[in-house]
Design an enzyme around this catalytic site. Structure first.
Site, PDB file in Angstrom:
ATOM      1  CD1 TRP A 275      -2.160  -2.171   1.570  1.00  0.00           C
ATOM      2  CD2 TRP A 275      -3.316  -0.600   0.485  1.00  0.00           C
ATOM      3  NE1 TRP A 275      -3.377  -2.708   1.262  1.00  0.00           N
ATOM      4  CE2 TRP A 275      -4.110  -1.758   0.588  1.00  0.00           C
ATOM      5  CE3 TRP A 275      -3.828   0.518  -0.165  1.00  0.00           C
ATOM      6  CZ2 TRP A 275      -5.402  -1.808   0.077  1.00  0.00           C
ATOM      7  CZ3 TRP A 275      -5.111   0.458  -0.670  1.00  0.00           C
ATOM      8  CH2 TRP A 275      -5.872  -0.698  -0.542  1.00  0.00           C
TER       9      TRP A 275
ATOM     10  CG  LEU B  98       1.703   5.946   4.551  1.00  0.00           C
ATOM     11  CD1 LEU B  98       2.265   6.814   5.670  1.00  0.00           C
ATOM     12  CD2 LEU B  98       1.785   6.697   3.220  1.00  0.00           C
TER      13      LEU B  98
ATOM     14  NE  ARG C  15     -10.639   4.826  15.087  1.00  0.00           N
ATOM     15  CZ  ARG C  15     -10.867   5.135  16.362  1.00  0.00           C
ATOM     16  NH1 ARG C  15     -12.021   4.881  16.898  1.00  0.00           N
ATOM     17  NH2 ARG C  15      -9.922   5.702  17.079  1.00  0.00           N
TER      18      ARG C  15
END
Length: 144
Positions: free
Chosen positions: A13, A66, A74
């Site tokens: 990601w 990251l 959350r």
């Protein structure tokens, strides 16, 4: 046997940003001593970190991701689980497992934020390499 290899795990990601941590890491540790492993996301890093550390091949394992608030989950819970898992991997195996996992309060996919975080990952990668080298020297001195 003295190990001279390091493992570096990268979450895919935001890979264009996260990969910059490897650049910083390799400023201090030669790239030919670093084995690189990709995982889908941050959540997958602790298991692989544990397996790599337990393999006996590496003096240290670094893991970079990251974790941002995508509005679906959350991100602070995910980030905490990842950091806890990485710490546990190191404690369970006795091999340093270093986190280069960032969880910014504010991140938007803009050129400005991408540049800032990419530069920050270079710094954090360099700091992880410094930590790996320092821990290695300290542990070698303790063993002597």
């Amino acid at each position: 046997m003295t190990h001279t290899r390091y493992a570096f795990i990268k979450a895919n990601w935001h890979s264009d940003i996260v990969s910059r941590a490897l650049d910083g890491f390799c400023e201090l540790i030669p790239a030919d001593q670093v084995d690189v492993f990709d995982v889908p996301g941050a959540f997958e890093m602790p298991l692989l970190a544990r397996d790599l550390a337990a393999s006996g091949r590496y003096v240290a394992v670094a893991a970079a991701a990251l974790v941002v608030d995508g509005g679906i989950y959350r991100h602070d819970f995910v980030a905490q689980a990842v950091v806890d898992g990485l710490m546990r991997a190191g404690m369970d195996t006795g091999v340093p497992v270093l986190s280069v996992s960032l969880t910014p309060h504010q991140y938007q996919e803009t050129e400005h934020h991408n540049r800032i975080y990419a530069e920050h990952f270079v710094t954090k990668g360099r700091e992880a390499a410094e930590a790996a080298l320092m821990i290695g020297r300290t542990r070698a001195a303790l063993a002597a």
